[in-house]
Motif scaffolding. Structure first.
Motif, PDB file in Angstrom:
ATOM      1  N   THR A   1       7.958   8.548 125.289  1.00  0.00           N
ATOM      2  CA  THR A   1       8.375   7.479 126.187  1.00  0.00           C
ATOM      3  C   THR A   1       7.589   7.535 127.489  1.00  0.00           C
ATOM      4  OG1 THR A   1      10.588   7.545 125.215  1.00  0.00           O
ATOM      5  CG2 THR A   1      10.353   6.413 127.339  1.00  0.00           C
ATOM      6  N   ALA A   2       7.404   8.730 128.022  1.00  0.00           N
ATOM      7  CA  ALA A   2       6.623   8.888 129.256  1.00  0.00           C
ATOM      8  C   ALA A   2       5.194   8.399 129.057  1.00  0.00           C
ATOM      9  CB  ALA A   2       6.643  10.345 129.705  1.00  0.00           C
ATOM     10  N   ALA A   3       4.612   8.684 127.903  1.00  0.00           N
ATOM     11  CA  ALA A   3       3.247   8.231 127.606  1.00  0.00           C
ATOM     12  C   ALA A   3       3.193   6.710 127.522  1.00  0.00           C
ATOM     13  CB  ALA A   3       2.756   8.859 126.314  1.00  0.00           C
ATOM     14  N   PHE A   4       4.198   6.094 126.896  1.00  0.00           N
ATOM     15  CA  PHE A   4       4.271   4.641 126.811  1.00  0.00           C
ATOM     16  C   PHE A   4       4.290   4.041 128.217  1.00  0.00           C
ATOM     17  CE2 PHE A   4       6.422   0.614 126.874  1.00  0.00           C
ATOM     18  CZ  PHE A   4       6.075  -0.031 125.693  1.00  0.00           C
ATOM     19  N   LEU A   5       5.178   4.558 129.074  1.00  0.00           N
ATOM     20  CA  LEU A   5       5.307   4.039 130.430  1.00  0.00           C
ATOM     21  C   LEU A   5       4.003   4.164 131.202  1.00  0.00           C
ATOM     22  CD1 LEU A   5       8.815   5.541 131.233  1.00  0.00           C
ATOM     23  CD2 LEU A   5       8.297   3.132 130.772  1.00  0.00           C
ATOM     24  N   SER A   6       3.326   5.273 131.038  1.00  0.00           N
ATOM     25  CA  SER A   6       2.064   5.511 131.725  1.00  0.00           C
ATOM     26  C   SER A   6       0.947   4.609 131.195  1.00  0.00           C
ATOM     27  CB  SER A   6       1.674   6.985 131.561  1.00  0.00           C
ATOM     28  OG  SER A   6       0.402   7.215 132.092  1.00  0.00           O
ATOM     29  N   THR A   7       0.920   4.417 129.894  1.00  0.00           N
ATOM     30  CA  THR A   7      -0.146   3.630 129.258  1.00  0.00           C
ATOM     31  C   THR A   7      -0.015   2.141 129.556  1.00  0.00           C
ATOM     32  OG1 THR A   7      -0.341   5.236 127.471  1.00  0.00           O
ATOM     33  CG2 THR A   7      -1.216   3.028 127.046  1.00  0.00           C
ATOM     34  N   TYR A   8       1.189   1.607 129.401  1.00  0.00           N
ATOM     35  CA  TYR A   8       1.366   0.154 129.460  1.00  0.00           C
ATOM     36  C   TYR A   8       1.896  -0.366 130.797  1.00  0.00           C
ATOM     37  CZ  TYR A   8       0.703   0.789 124.481  1.00  0.00           C
ATOM     38  OH  TYR A   8       0.205   1.149 123.264  1.00  0.00           O
ATOM     39  N   LYS A   9       2.330   0.515 131.669  1.00  0.00           N
ATOM     40  CA  LYS A   9       2.821   0.108 132.996  1.00  0.00           C
ATOM     41  C   LYS A   9       3.971  -0.897 132.898  1.00  0.00           C
ATOM     42  CE  LYS A   9      -0.579   2.475 134.764  1.00  0.00           C
ATOM     43  NZ  LYS A   9      -0.410   3.900 134.705  1.00  0.00           N
ATOM     44  N   LEU A  10       4.839  -0.700 131.926  1.00  0.00           N
ATOM     45  CA  LEU A  10       6.027  -1.525 131.755  1.00  0.00           C
ATOM     46  C   LEU A  10       7.254  -0.691 132.089  1.00  0.00           C
ATOM     47  CD1 LEU A  10       5.215  -3.237 128.343  1.00  0.00           C
ATOM     48  CD2 LEU A  10       5.252  -4.344 130.572  1.00  0.00           C
ATOM     49  N   PHE A  11       8.253  -1.295 132.677  1.00  0.00           N
ATOM     50  CA  PHE A  11       9.550  -0.671 132.938  1.00  0.00           C
ATOM     51  C   PHE A  11       9.455   0.561 133.850  1.00  0.00           C
ATOM     52  CE2 PHE A  11       9.539  -1.812 128.243  1.00  0.00           C
ATOM     53  CZ  PHE A  11       9.923  -3.121 128.431  1.00  0.00           C
ATOM     54  N   GLU A  12       8.398   0.665 134.636  1.00  0.00           N
ATOM     55  CA  GLU A  12       8.164   1.870 135.444  1.00  0.00           C
ATOM     56  C   GLU A  12       9.247   2.141 136.487  1.00  0.00           C
ATOM     57  OE1 GLU A  12       3.560   2.719 135.887  1.00  0.00           O
ATOM     58  OE2 GLU A  12       4.092   0.682 136.523  1.00  0.00           O
TER      59      GLU A  12
ATOM     60  N   GLY B   1      12.386 -15.459 128.427  1.00  0.00           N
ATOM     61  CA  GLY B   1      11.041 -15.865 128.808  1.00  0.00           C
ATOM     62  C   GLY B   1      10.431 -14.974 129.873  1.00  0.00           C
ATOM     63  N   GLN B   2      11.205 -14.658 130.922  1.00  0.00           N
ATOM     64  CA  GLN B   2      10.694 -13.792 131.993  1.00  0.00           C
ATOM     65  C   GLN B   2      10.346 -12.395 131.451  1.00  0.00           C
ATOM     66  OE1 GLN B   2      14.197 -14.269 134.426  1.00  0.00           O
ATOM     67  NE2 GLN B   2      13.062 -15.426 135.986  1.00  0.00           N
ATOM     68  N   ALA B   3      11.253 -11.830 130.658  1.00  0.00           N
ATOM     69  CA  ALA B   3      11.041 -10.479 130.138  1.00  0.00           C
ATOM     70  C   ALA B   3       9.842 -10.419 129.199  1.00  0.00           C
ATOM     71  CB  ALA B   3      12.299  -9.992 129.427  1.00  0.00           C
ATOM     72  N   THR B   4       9.739 -11.405 128.306  1.00  0.00           N
ATOM     73  CA  THR B   4       8.637 -11.368 127.343  1.00  0.00           C
ATOM     74  C   THR B   4       7.303 -11.751 127.973  1.00  0.00           C
ATOM     75  OG1 THR B   4       9.201 -13.589 126.531  1.00  0.00           O
ATOM     76  CG2 THR B   4      10.145 -11.698 125.344  1.00  0.00           C
ATOM     77  N   ASP B   5       7.326 -12.555 129.027  1.00  0.00           N
ATOM     78  CA  ASP B   5       6.082 -12.858 129.744  1.00  0.00           C
ATOM     79  C   ASP B   5       5.488 -11.586 130.348  1.00  0.00           C
ATOM     80  OD1 ASP B   5       6.241 -15.534 129.103  1.00  0.00           O
ATOM     81  OD2 ASP B   5       6.895 -16.188 131.100  1.00  0.00           O
ATOM     82  N   ILE B   6       6.345 -10.703 130.839  1.00  0.00           N
ATOM     83  CA  ILE B   6       5.867  -9.425 131.383  1.00  0.00           C
ATOM     84  C   ILE B   6       5.194  -8.607 130.284  1.00  0.00           C
ATOM     85  CG2 ILE B   6       6.623  -7.209 132.351  1.00  0.00           C
ATOM     86  CD1 ILE B   6       8.855  -8.861 133.831  1.00  0.00           C
ATOM     87  N   ILE B   7       5.811  -8.559 129.111  1.00  0.00           N
ATOM     88  CA  ILE B   7       5.236  -7.816 127.984  1.00  0.00           C
ATOM     89  C   ILE B   7       3.929  -8.463 127.541  1.00  0.00           C
ATOM     90  CG2 ILE B   7       5.588  -7.143 125.566  1.00  0.00           C
ATOM     91  CD1 ILE B   7       8.643  -6.992 126.276  1.00  0.00           C
ATOM     92  N   LYS B   8       3.900  -9.793 127.465  1.00  0.00           N
ATOM     93  CA  LYS B   8       2.687 -10.500 127.019  1.00  0.00           C
ATOM     94  C   LYS B   8       1.498 -10.254 127.950  1.00  0.00           C
ATOM     95  CE  LYS B   8       1.916 -13.204 124.194  1.00  0.00           C
ATOM     96  NZ  LYS B   8       1.198 -13.003 122.929  1.00  0.00           N
ATOM     97  N   LYS B   9       1.758 -10.003 129.237  1.00  0.00           N
ATOM     98  CA  LYS B   9       0.674  -9.751 130.194  1.00  0.00           C
ATOM     99  C   LYS B   9       0.108  -8.338 130.060  1.00  0.00           C
ATOM    100  CE  LYS B   9       2.330 -13.067 133.580  1.00  0.00           C
ATOM    101  NZ  LYS B   9       3.073 -13.250 134.814  1.00  0.00           N
TER     102      LYS B   9
END
Length: 163
Positions: free
Chosen positions: A10-21, A89-97
């Protein structure tokens, strides 16, 4: 609130994708979703159909697991303006970026009963979405349709007792 220790994945995911930091609740949910995806056996290069994607918590974990050569088709019957504190829409737009966005196609206001695809998916996923069904027969109908569209169906729910 008690702070939870995140595992290395999970820490690697957060670091790699800069989501939910900055969102501890999202981080805990992400860790749970990543554990589900691992239990489902999702692998690099797979094609995944996710039904009931909501704000994309499981979708992001799936997109990470399928890697650059895989893809996730994520559908939800709700509209982009449904949900809180962020709409779908707001949540998935963040992921799509993020880098993950290239691996995901979100389709809102899409009822699986009328969804058509000639593609056979490696996996179909329903993750914590079955409680939206009005009756068990509706979920059974989805499973029956999925048998012809996916090689494997992966299902997770908090409680299997329909109320």
């Amino acid at each position: 609130m008690t702070s939870i220790e995140l595992n290395g994945k999970t820490a690697a995911f957060l670091s790699t994708y800069k989501l939910f930091e900055t969102d501890e609740i999202q981080q805990v949910q992400l860790q749970h979703r990543m554990d589900l995806v691992e239990a489902f056996g999702i692998e690099t290069g797979m094609s995944v159909l996710e039904i009931g994607c909501g704000q994309g918590d499981t979708t992001a974990a799936l997109a990470d697991a399928v890697g650059e050569k895989g893809k996730v088709i994520a559908i939800d019957i709700a509209s982009r303006d449904y949900g809180s504190p962020l709409t779908l829409g707001q949540a998935t737009d963040i992921i799509k970026k993020s880098v993950l966005g290239e691996r995901i196609a979100f389709h809102f206001e899409t009822d699986f009963d009328t969804y058509e695809s000639s593609e056979i998916f490696d996996v179909a996923v329903l993750s914590h979405s079955s409680w939206y069904f009005k009756k068990p027969e509706d979920l059974l109908r989805y499973f029956q349709k999925l048998r012809g569209m996916a090689k494997c169906i992966c299902f997770a729910e908090w409680d299997l007792d329909f109320t």
